[in-house]
Design an enzyme around this catalytic site. Structure first.
Site, mmCIF file in Angstrom:
data_model
loop_
_atom_site.group_PDB
_atom_site.id
_atom_site.type_symbol
_atom_site.label_atom_id
_atom_site.label_comp_id
_atom_site.label_asym_id
_atom_site.label_seq_id
_atom_site.Cartn_x
_atom_site.Cartn_y
_atom_site.Cartn_z
ATOM 1 N N GLU A 18 -82.035 54.014 71.400
ATOM 2 C CA GLU A 18 -82.307 54.014 69.751
ATOM 3 C C GLU A 18 -81.719 55.081 69.162
ATOM 4 O O GLU A 18 -81.176 56.214 69.742
ATOM 5 C CB GLU A 18 -83.623 53.698 69.617
ATOM 6 C CG GLU A 18 -84.180 52.430 69.146
ATOM 7 C CD GLU A 18 -83.904 52.112 67.929
ATOM 8 O OE1 GLU A 18 -82.985 52.787 67.127
ATOM 9 O OE2 GLU A 18 -84.654 51.172 67.235
ATOM 10 N N ARG A 111 -97.363 55.017 67.289
ATOM 11 C CA ARG A 111 -96.238 55.967 67.387
ATOM 12 C C ARG A 111 -95.311 55.862 66.409
ATOM 13 O O ARG A 111 -95.352 54.964 65.942
ATOM 14 C CB ARG A 111 -95.756 55.600 68.999
ATOM 15 C CG ARG A 111 -94.878 54.390 68.935
ATOM 16 C CD ARG A 111 -93.945 54.316 70.291
ATOM 17 N NE ARG A 111 -93.459 52.963 70.351
ATOM 18 C CZ ARG A 111 -92.300 52.906 69.744
ATOM 19 N NH1 ARG A 111 -91.623 53.628 68.787
ATOM 20 N NH2 ARG A 111 -91.542 51.803 70.017
ATOM 21 N N ASN A 113 -91.584 55.033 65.140
ATOM 22 C CA ASN A 113 -90.553 54.680 65.475
ATOM 23 C C ASN A 113 -89.446 55.113 64.840
ATOM 24 O O ASN A 113 -89.026 56.335 65.127
ATOM 25 C CB ASN A 113 -90.718 53.014 65.305
ATOM 26 C CG ASN A 113 -89.793 52.250 65.879
ATOM 27 O OD1 ASN A 113 -89.623 52.207 67.228
ATOM 28 N ND2 ASN A 113 -89.300 51.094 65.481
ATOM 29 N N ASN A 158 -88.713 50.109 60.831
ATOM 30 C CA ASN A 158 -87.464 50.236 61.595
ATOM 31 C C ASN A 158 -86.280 50.912 60.625
ATOM 32 O O ASN A 158 -86.558 52.063 59.980
ATOM 33 C CB ASN A 158 -87.019 49.147 62.154
ATOM 34 C CG ASN A 158 -87.097 49.131 63.557
ATOM 35 O OD1 ASN A 158 -86.564 49.929 64.279
ATOM 36 N ND2 ASN A 158 -87.501 48.107 64.238
ATOM 37 N N ASP A 206 -83.149 45.756 63.026
ATOM 38 C CA ASP A 206 -83.702 46.930 63.783
ATOM 39 C C ASP A 206 -83.251 48.224 63.094
ATOM 40 O O ASP A 206 -83.284 48.239 61.853
ATOM 41 C CB ASP A 206 -83.488 46.852 65.279
ATOM 42 C CG ASP A 206 -84.367 47.706 66.000
ATOM 43 O OD1 ASP A 206 -84.463 48.777 65.738
ATOM 44 O OD2 ASP A 206 -84.478 47.388 67.237
#
Length: 306
Positions: A18, A111, A113, A158, A206
């Site tokens: 990512e 968490r 991202n 995202n 995303d």
């Protein structure tokens, strides 16, 4: 509509690759493997077969020992990582914690991202629940006094990106199947007037990036695509990727004309992985446009108290 095919690169597949980001000063690419807890640093290199597109070579990998949602270059040259529920400075020696989210009373495990810097160098970072509990996440701005919520609640925070003039912010909360656009107050770092920008019937949005012309390039998880939209929301271009789970994208290279695309192996079955041999790899293509000069975290004058 323009259509392009992305080619896989040499680095070995990761689990949940990512957050690619280009540091134009050092001419290096940074990216993360979220669940493996790795931060990678690499360069663009010629392909072994002499092809026109560049390949990518890993120079260094750092294991943070926890999930790492994003890595970001800074004005000082020392990268930051949004890891676990903290923002870390990745200088020489052990990573230094500069800010940590306060504990919440609901006992939901969260968490960081995706994360990105706005055009003046503020860090915006979003969270999600480890079990993707709906509405358990928040998009935060990191201020000198700590984290300030700017979009709340969200489920899977995202992609983030800004128009070239900084007046618009694009944002994906993936389960909504939308990318939304906000007016953005550059003076205060505040997104306002949220409205839908692009909807996705197949796959979910995303990571994303915005090019120098204001077009929005969105990685579509579950669809094996990157889709590009004009500022008015019209579909301009589609990039085909030979991996279903496309996670993010960023412009890289000396001319900012190479689109680097990240993919993942997680959530694929054994049968799917046999068919998708390059899942979890980096991919590249030249889509015929250029990116903006990357936004860096402004850490030369900022001090944090948490």
């Amino acid at each position: 509509m323009h259509r392009t095919i992305a080619l896989p690169c040499a680095p070995e597949p990761g689990r949940l690759i990512e957050g690619p980001v280009w540091d134009h000063r050092s001419q290096e690419l940074l990216w993360v493997d979220i669940t493996a807890g790795l931060v990678h640093r690499g360069i663009l290199t010629p392909r072994a077969d002499g092809g026109e597109l560049p390949d990518i070579a890993v120079r260094e990998s750092l294991d943070l020992g926890t999930t790492v949602g994003a890595v970001l270059p800074s004005w000082s040259g020392t990268p930051l990582a949004a890891a676990g529920t903290s923002v870390l400075r990745l200088g020489p020696g052990e990573p230094a914690r500069i800010a940590t989210l306060p504990e919440r009373s609901d006992h939901v495990r969260r968490r960081f991202n995706d994360a990105a810097c706005d055009p003046v160098g503020r860090l915006l970072a979003g969270t999600m629940a480890l079990d993707t509990t709906p509405d358990a996440g928040t998009l935060y701005r990191l201020d000198p006094s700590g984290f300030t919520p700017v979009v709340d609640p969200v489920t899977v925070s995202n992609g983030l990106g800004w128009s070239p003039d900084g007046r618009l912010m694009y944002y994906a909360d993936s389960p909504t199947h939308r990318v939304d656009v906000f007016d953005y107050d550059l003076a205060t770092g505040t997104p306002l007037n949220r409205r839908p920008f692009a909807r996705f019937e197949t796959g979910v949005p995303d990571g994303l990036t915005v090019d120098a012309h204001g077009n929005v390039w969105v990685a579509v998880w579950g669809a094996g695509k990157v889709r590009a939209f004009a500022p008015d929301g019209a579909l301009l271009s589609v990039i085909d990727v030979s991996a279903t789970h496309v996670s993010s994208c960023a412009f890289a290279g000396p001319e900012l004309d190479v689109l680097v695309i990240t993919t993942a192996r997680e959530e694929l079955t054994t049968a799917q992985l046999r068919r998708q041999r390059d899942a979890g790899r980096l991919f590249v293509c030249r889509p015929g446009t250029t990116g903006q000069t990357p936004h860096l975290y402004e850490d030369l004058t900022t001090e944090h108290t948490s």
